[in-house]
Design an enzyme around this catalytic site. Structure first.
Site, PDB file in Angstrom:
ATOM      1  N   ASP A 227       1.035  -1.379   0.585  1.00 26.24           N
ATOM      2  CA  ASP A 227      -0.158   0.162   0.124  1.00 26.24           C
ATOM      3  C   ASP A 227       1.095   1.806  -0.097  1.00 26.24           C
ATOM      4  O   ASP A 227       1.321   1.252   0.474  1.00 26.24           O
ATOM      5  CB  ASP A 227      -0.902   0.178   1.090  1.00 26.24           C
ATOM      6  CG  ASP A 227      -2.253   1.114   1.287  1.00 26.24           C
ATOM      7  OD1 ASP A 227      -1.245   2.111   0.554  1.00 26.24           O
ATOM      8  OD2 ASP A 227      -3.005   1.242   1.829  1.00 26.24           O
ATOM      9  N   ASP A 354      24.227  -0.085  -4.294  1.00 29.55           N
ATOM     10  CA  ASP A 354      24.157  -1.324  -3.570  1.00 29.55           C
ATOM     11  C   ASP A 354      25.031  -2.079  -3.863  1.00 29.55           C
ATOM     12  O   ASP A 354      26.867  -1.960  -4.220  1.00 29.55           O
ATOM     13  CB  ASP A 354      22.829  -2.128  -3.786  1.00 29.55           C
ATOM     14  CG  ASP A 354      22.456  -3.390  -2.967  1.00 29.55           C
ATOM     15  OD1 ASP A 354      23.155  -3.720  -2.262  1.00 29.55           O
ATOM     16  OD2 ASP A 354      20.779  -3.012  -2.950  1.00 29.55           O
TER      17      ASP A 354
END
Length: 649
Positions: A227, A354
């Site tokens: 959500d 990353d």
């Protein structure tokens, strides 16, 4: 500390005309090698040991001015060391290899490093102090910035998180999203802040703001669900709690690195993860990109210290002129890192790549280790879209895109080569290093990088923190059905083979060893998964594949057997959405947990703590519905078994 985009000019101005000295009270100092200077009745660390107070040693001056002064004093090699975020060398699970640390810090100048140490709080602090004492011997006395993957969850995942150990366990971020209480999430992050600082950690490689729109994706448990509004609330609260406010990471905070910019959760090939070459694509599109950006916006508003780009290659995105983006990972995308992140969203902190994006992807990385051979993390690499480039060329491409610091690499030689070959300019190096140093000054590392082992033992995992974590675990459980009205459990005999007898007794229940002699059974189950790529380092540990239980699943067979003897409570640990269709006929009560210990679960089942969680993602009805849904859109499977936000009344 937010910096202007035109940092080349800022460097010169700050170095030439440092900001005026403010009248302030003495700050605490920690020093083992550098002598102390006394100036204007105050004490300062003489980090370069020249007997004079330099601007960068003067804690009264602004972080940016101090960073500019230090930058001016550094050699090119020292600057390049700042652009590498290495791994703290270990000689075991609970201690560092200090000879290797000396090589990393004193010879190569790498002073940012992730630690994966697993030790008691006092031992952790002591070990980190030993590293800081080595760093203090350096020419300029630059301290080490220790970072960590999440540590405040019950279970760890290789390459993503570390089990809590002595740290306070809360639910997974999914559980915090299930509660959806911003004040509680801020408290949770504040506890992490206090525990990290107590052992000497000053950077958290979290929160994970990725929107979990592909239900098969293995890294959903690190997110705040699918959500966008809930995820945004949780991310904003977490950053404010971790950084001790909304003004950026300061001397009382821990630097947050929000990740992974942007669209990582929209895993584009059956949910496979882009740690692996076979899962390197993101399905995010121009239409769905705003959904995936939304959870990052509160982090930007709180002046988050860092952003980590995703490994994934977005293959359906276009730039502002309608041109398809080059097919490269986000760490190599100038559009994503500069045009969007820096310019449109005005992010002024550190962009940290990353891990291992500049490494070569060898045959084992491309195709998995040979059958019969265990996968080796040394073979892991993620240079997606730039495989044909040399490491030096990858460093250059990353810097041009907008990276300041490269994670998971100590390859100073290739970075140096990139500068010598003209792929990276000294001005680009200066801009990146100024951001990195400004952050460390703002965190107060140059005043006192040391931790007190006694304080660490007292703060980390203290009773008040443990109570808060346990209560959050109980609250986060989502009740899906209780048709038989079994709850709350009161002084009944329970068959609970998956629970600690001590926890059962503490809850006021009696353990039955035979389900036929119990009043109720409690079974804990894991969400189903497959191991489809066991020869890849990440694929070997990640949960991939189908979300439904096969008919011959041993846990399902146990449920059928027990449910035929006694009313049965089933609690499913959801690290990904699961299809619970085969469970429902046998479970008189069904609940989902997102990282609850036995005590927290029993608090919820006995009514000691109300379980208030709502599903942070929908639970699909069939695998056909999963296959048909859009991996980049939230909650869009056909006729889900339980919809997003569901909770039984």
């Amino acid at each position: 500390m937010r910096l202007p985009l035109r940092l080349a000019s800022a460097v010169l101005l700050l170095a030439a005309a440092p900001a005026p000295v403010a009248r302030v009270a003495q700050v605490p100092l920690g020093s083992r090698v550098a002598p102390l200077l006394r100036v204007d009745g105050l004490r300062f660390r003489d980090l370069d040991r020249d007997g004079r107070l330099g601007v960068y040693e003067d804690w009264r001056r602004p972080p940016a001015a101090r960073a500019a002064d230090l930058l001016r004093r550094m050699t090119l090699a020292e600057k390049l060391g700042q652009m590498l975020h290495g791994s703290a060398p270990q000689a075991g699970r609970d201690r560092y290899d200090l000879d290797a640390v000396r090589d990393l810090v004193l010879r190569r100048g790498i002073t940012a490093m992730i630690t994966r140490l697993e030790a008691t709080p006092a031992a952790f602090a002591t070990a980190n102090n030993a590293v800081q004492a080595i760093a203090e011997q350096g020419r300029l006395g630059i301290p080490v910035l220790f970072s960590s993957d999440p540590r405040n969850q019950l279970a760890g995942s290789m390459g993503a998180s570390i089990a809590a150990g002595g740290f306070t366990p809360f639910p997974d971020p999914l559980g915090m999203a299930a509660i959806d209480d911003a004040a509680l999430t801020r408290q949770y992050a504040d506890i992490i802040r206090r525990e990290y600082r107590a052992v000497g950690l000053r950077m958290a490689l979290s929160p994970q703001a990725d929107l979990a729109t592909e239900p098969r994706w293995p890294r959903i448990d690190g997110t705040f669900g699918e959500d966008p509004a809930v995820a945004a609330r949780m991310v904003g609260a977490f950053v404010r709690g971790l950084q001790a406010g909304s003004g950026g990471a300061g001397a009382d905070g821990v630097a947050a690195v929000v990740k992974h910019w942007v669209g990582y959760g929209a895993a584009g090939d059956r949910g496979f993860d882009s740690h692996n070459r076979y899962g390197r694509f993101s399905a995010v599109t121009d239409a769905t990109l705003p959904l995936h950006v939304r959870p990052f916006l509160p982090a930007f508003a709180a002046r988050v210290a860092g952003v980590m780009p995703m490994y994934s290659v977005p293959r359906a995105l276009h730039d502002g002129r309608g041109r398809a983006l080059p097919p490269v990972a986000a760490g190599y995308s100038r559009y994503l890192l500069t045009d969007l992140l820096r310019i449109r969203y005005r992010f002024g902190g550190v962009v940290l790549s990353d891990w291992k994006i500049t490494d070569d992807c060898n045959a084992a990385c491309r195709d998995g280790s040979p059958a019969g051979q265990a996968p080796d993390w040394a073979n892991a690499a993620t240079p997606w879209g730039v495989e044909a480039l040399t490491p030096a060329q990858r460093f250059a491409a990353g810097v041009r895109a907008g990276i300041d610091q490269f994670g998971g690499t100590q390859d100073l030689a290739s970075l140096t080569q990139a500068v010598r070959e003209g792929g990276i300019t000294v001005a680009q190096v200066d801009r990146a290093v100024l951001r990195i140093l400004t952050q460390s000054f703002a965190l107060g590392l140059f005043e006192n990088p040391y931790a007190d082992p006694n304080t660490a033992a007292r703060i980390v995992g203290q009773p008040a923190f443990l109570a808060a974590g346990r209560a959050a675990q109980a609250r986060s459980i989502v009740l899906l059905r209780d048709d038989a009205r079994l709850l709350p459990l009161r002084r009944v005999r329970v068959y609970a083979p998956d629970l600690s007898p001590a926890a059962v007794a503490e809850a006021g229940l009696v353990t039955a060893t035979d389900p036929a002699r119990a009043d109720v059974a409690i079974l804990r189950m894991a969400a189903p998964h497959e191991r489809l790529h066991p020869h890849y380092p990440a694929g070997a540990v990640q949960h991939e594949g189908a979300l439904d239980y096969p008919d011959d699943d041993p846990a399902l067979a146990r449920l059928r057997r027990v449910a035929g003897l006694v009313p049965t409570i089933v609690v499913v640990r959801l690290d990904r959405p699961a299809i619970l269709t085969r469970l429902r006929p046998h479970a008189r009560m069904l609940a989902a947990d997102f990282g609850a210990g036995d005590a927290g679960l029993l608090d919820a089942l006995t009514g000691r703590t109300a379980m208030t969680g709502r599903l942070p993602f929908e639970l699909p009805a069939t695998m056909a519905a999963v296959a048909a849904q859009d991996p980049a859109r939230p909650a869009d499977s056909a006729r889900p078994l339980y919809p997003l936000g569901y909770r039984a009344r």
